[in-house]
Design a protein around this motif. Structure first.
Motif, PDB file in Angstrom:
ATOM      1  N   SER A 182      44.832   9.040  -2.220  1.00 13.12           N
ATOM      2  CA  SER A 182      44.338   8.465  -3.466  1.00 13.12           C
ATOM      3  C   SER A 182      43.378   7.329  -3.130  1.00 13.12           C
ATOM      4  O   SER A 182      43.347   6.847  -1.989  1.00 13.12           O
ATOM      5  CB  SER A 182      45.506   7.921  -4.297  1.00 13.12           C
ATOM      6  N   LEU A 183      42.637   6.905  -4.106  1.00 12.30           N
ATOM      7  CA  LEU A 183      41.676   5.827  -3.894  1.00 12.30           C
ATOM      8  C   LEU A 183      42.367   4.549  -3.394  1.00 12.30           C
ATOM      9  O   LEU A 183      41.891   3.945  -2.427  1.00 12.30           O
ATOM     10  CB  LEU A 183      40.871   5.562  -5.173  1.00 12.30           C
ATOM     11  N   PRO A 184      43.479   4.115  -3.998  1.00 14.62           N
ATOM     12  CA  PRO A 184      44.121   2.901  -3.472  1.00 14.62           C
ATOM     13  C   PRO A 184      44.593   3.052  -2.018  1.00 14.62           C
ATOM     14  O   PRO A 184      44.477   2.108  -1.228  1.00 14.62           O
ATOM     15  CB  PRO A 184      45.318   2.681  -4.404  1.00 14.62           C
ATOM     16  N   ARG A 185      45.077   4.218  -1.656  1.00 13.06           N
ATOM     17  CA  ARG A 185      45.513   4.423  -0.274  1.00 13.06           C
ATOM     18  C   ARG A 185      44.318   4.411   0.685  1.00 13.06           C
ATOM     19  O   ARG A 185      44.387   3.849   1.767  1.00 13.06           O
ATOM     20  CB  ARG A 185      46.295   5.737  -0.160  1.00 13.06           C
ATOM     21  N   VAL A 186      43.222   5.050   0.291  1.00 11.37           N
ATOM     22  CA  VAL A 186      42.016   5.047   1.119  1.00 11.37           C
ATOM     23  C   VAL A 186      41.477   3.623   1.239  1.00 11.37           C
ATOM     24  O   VAL A 186      41.074   3.192   2.326  1.00 11.37           O
ATOM     25  CB  VAL A 186      40.942   6.007   0.550  1.00 11.37           C
ATOM     26  N   LEU A 187      41.487   2.866   0.144  1.00  4.07           N
ATOM     27  CA  LEU A 187      41.029   1.471   0.187  1.00  4.07           C
ATOM     28  C   LEU A 187      41.901   0.653   1.138  1.00  4.07           C
ATOM     29  O   LEU A 187      41.388  -0.199   1.877  1.00  4.07           O
ATOM     30  CB  LEU A 187      41.031   0.849  -1.210  1.00  4.07           C
ATOM     31  N   GLY A 188      43.195   0.907   1.148  1.00  5.50           N
ATOM     32  CA  GLY A 188      44.081   0.218   2.085  1.00  5.50           C
ATOM     33  C   GLY A 188      43.701   0.500   3.528  1.00  5.50           C
ATOM     34  O   GLY A 188      43.653  -0.418   4.362  1.00  5.50           O
ATOM     35  N   VAL A 189      43.405   1.759   3.842  1.00  6.58           N
ATOM     36  CA  VAL A 189      42.982   2.122   5.202  1.00  6.58           C
ATOM     37  C   VAL A 189      41.637   1.475   5.529  1.00  6.58           C
ATOM     38  O   VAL A 189      41.435   0.975   6.642  1.00  6.58           O
ATOM     39  CB  VAL A 189      42.937   3.655   5.371  1.00  6.58           C
ATOM     40  N   LEU A 190      40.719   1.455   4.573  1.00  7.88           N
ATOM     41  CA  LEU A 190      39.422   0.815   4.801  1.00  7.88           C
ATOM     42  C   LEU A 190      39.576  -0.691   5.032  1.00  7.88           C
ATOM     43  O   LEU A 190      38.846  -1.275   5.837  1.00  7.88           O
ATOM     44  CB  LEU A 190      38.475   1.082   3.639  1.00  7.88           C
ATOM     45  N   MET A 191      40.553  -1.308   4.362  1.00  4.15           N
ATOM     46  CA  MET A 191      40.808  -2.729   4.590  1.00  4.15           C
ATOM     47  C   MET A 191      41.314  -2.960   6.017  1.00  4.15           C
ATOM     48  O   MET A 191      40.936  -3.947   6.663  1.00  4.15           O
ATOM     49  CB  MET A 191      41.793  -3.260   3.563  1.00  4.15           C
ATOM     50  N   VAL A 192      42.143  -2.057   6.507  1.00  6.39           N
ATOM     51  CA  VAL A 192      42.600  -2.154   7.893  1.00  6.39           C
ATOM     52  C   VAL A 192      41.398  -2.005   8.831  1.00  6.39           C
ATOM     53  O   VAL A 192      41.243  -2.768   9.792  1.00  6.39           O
ATOM     54  CB  VAL A 192      43.690  -1.098   8.215  1.00  6.39           C
ATOM     55  N   ALA A 193      40.520  -1.041   8.534  1.00  7.74           N
ATOM     56  CA  ALA A 193      39.322  -0.838   9.361  1.00  7.74           C
ATOM     57  C   ALA A 193      38.440  -2.087   9.335  1.00  7.74           C
ATOM     58  O   ALA A 193      37.900  -2.494  10.365  1.00  7.74           O
ATOM     59  CB  ALA A 193      38.550   0.391   8.889  1.00  7.74           C
ATOM     60  N   ALA A 194      38.306  -2.712   8.173  1.00  3.73           N
ATOM     61  CA  ALA A 194      37.523  -3.948   8.082  1.00  3.73           C
ATOM     62  C   ALA A 194      38.176  -5.039   8.925  1.00  3.73           C
ATOM     63  O   ALA A 194      37.484  -5.823   9.590  1.00  3.73           O
ATOM     64  CB  ALA A 194      37.406  -4.394   6.624  1.00  3.73           C
ATOM     65  N   GLY A 195      39.489  -5.070   8.931  1.00  5.51           N
ATOM     66  CA  GLY A 195      40.206  -6.019   9.775  1.00  5.51           C
ATOM     67  C   GLY A 195      39.918  -5.789  11.248  1.00  5.51           C
ATOM     68  O   GLY A 195      39.749  -6.752  12.021  1.00  5.51           O
ATOM     69  N   VAL A 196      39.827  -4.532  11.642  1.00  4.65           N
ATOM     70  CA  VAL A 196      39.503  -4.207  13.034  1.00  4.65           C
ATOM     71  C   VAL A 196      38.127  -4.770  13.394  1.00  4.65           C
ATOM     72  O   VAL A 196      37.950  -5.378  14.452  1.00  4.65           O
ATOM     73  CB  VAL A 196      39.538  -2.675  13.271  1.00  4.65           C
ATOM     74  N   VAL A 197      37.173  -4.593  12.495  1.00  7.68           N
ATOM     75  CA  VAL A 197      35.817  -5.095  12.743  1.00  7.68           C
ATOM     76  C   VAL A 197      35.835  -6.617  12.867  1.00  7.68           C
ATOM     77  O   VAL A 197      35.227  -7.180  13.783  1.00  7.68           O
ATOM     78  CB  VAL A 197      34.858  -4.639  11.625  1.00  7.68           C
ATOM     79  N   LEU A 198      36.546  -7.298  11.975  1.00  8.90           N
ATOM     80  CA  LEU A 198      36.602  -8.759  12.031  1.00  8.90           C
ATOM     81  C   LEU A 198      37.280  -9.243  13.307  1.00  8.90           C
ATOM     82  O   LEU A 198      36.817 -10.199  13.941  1.00  8.90           O
ATOM     83  CB  LEU A 198      37.361  -9.305  10.817  1.00  8.90           C
ATOM     84  N   ILE A 199      38.361  -8.584  13.691  1.00  2.19           N
ATOM     85  CA  ILE A 199      39.075  -8.976  14.917  1.00  2.19           C
ATOM     86  C   ILE A 199      38.194  -8.757  16.131  1.00  2.19           C
ATOM     87  O   ILE A 199      38.120  -9.605  17.025  1.00  2.19           O
ATOM     88  CB  ILE A 199      40.395  -8.185  15.018  1.00  2.19           C
ATOM     89  N   GLN A 200      37.506  -7.633  16.180  1.00  2.00           N
ATOM     90  CA  GLN A 200      36.632  -7.325  17.323  1.00  2.00           C
ATOM     91  C   GLN A 200      35.462  -8.290  17.404  1.00  2.00           C
ATOM     92  O   GLN A 200      35.087  -8.726  18.472  1.00  2.00           O
ATOM     93  CB  GLN A 200      36.138  -5.875  17.217  1.00  2.00           C
ATOM     94  N   LYS A 201      34.911  -8.640  16.239  1.00  2.00           N
ATOM     95  CA  LYS A 201      33.707  -9.488  16.219  1.00  2.00           C
ATOM     96  C   LYS A 201      34.043 -10.951  16.496  1.00  2.00           C
ATOM     97  O   LYS A 201      33.257 -11.665  17.110  1.00  2.00           O
ATOM     98  CB  LYS A 201      33.022  -9.356  14.866  1.00  2.00           C
ATOM     99  N   TYR A 202      35.215 -11.412  16.073  1.00  2.00           N
ATOM    100  CA  TYR A 202      35.550 -12.833  16.206  1.00  2.00           C
ATOM    101  C   TYR A 202      36.781 -12.973  17.063  1.00  2.00           C
ATOM    102  O   TYR A 202      37.433 -13.862  17.230  1.00  2.00           O
ATOM    103  CB  TYR A 202      35.766 -13.475  14.835  1.00  2.00           C
TER     104      TYR A 202
END
Length: 149
Positions: free
Chosen positions: A129-149
């Motif tokens: 569902s959209l909320p579940r996909v958004l949750g996974v995308l938020m985790v992916a965004a977290g990965v990008v932030l952790i990797q970058k900083y």
């Protein structure tokens, strides 16, 4: 104690073990100069611990007939675990614990989303569902932030 709270605490304890195990195993790998051998030693120690627990708990062994009737893929869990442990041993000194685990978590979330949607391996079906996909995308965004900083 509430059963749900107990499950949450167990999951948190398991989560604590993952980066701790990766760091310990990476140090073992450095000492013996082989991530694969370190993973093998880790699995050997784990196997001994589980064998002692099973024997002490008097958990009955399944019959040969029950084991022989299992689907072929049922035996792949140990191989997947070995790959996971060996990979974390190799990756944690190169990526750091946070980045490595964030990427592992992203892979887990994406795969879990698909497996839940399909009801694979007898998981309860939870459609994508959209909320579940958004949750996974938020985790992916977290990965990008952790990797970058």
């Amino acid at each position: 104690m509430n059963t749900t709270l107990l499950y949450i605490l167990l999951a948190l304890a398991a989560g604590i073990c993952i980066p701790t195990q990766a760091g310990i195993n990476a140090q073992l790998s450095h000492l013996i100069r082989s991530p694969t051998l370190a993973a093998g030693i880790s699995f050997a120690v784990g196997t001994v611990c589980l064998a002692v627990y099973v024997l002490a708990s008097r958990i009955p062994f399944p019959s040969t007939a029950a084991l022989s009737g299992a689907p072929w893929w049922i035996w792949s869990g140990g191989a997947l675990g070995a790959f996971f442990v060996a990979s974390t041993i190799f990756l944690v000194p190169k990526l750091g614990a946070t980045t490595m685990l964030a990427l592992v978590l992203a892979g887990q979330m994406i795969t879990s989303l698909v497996l839940d949607h399909l009801g694979a391996f007898a998981f309860p079906v939870h459609p994508i569902s959209l909320p579940r996909v958004l949750g996974v995308l938020m985790v992916a965004a977290g990965v990008v932030l952790i990797q970058k900083y």
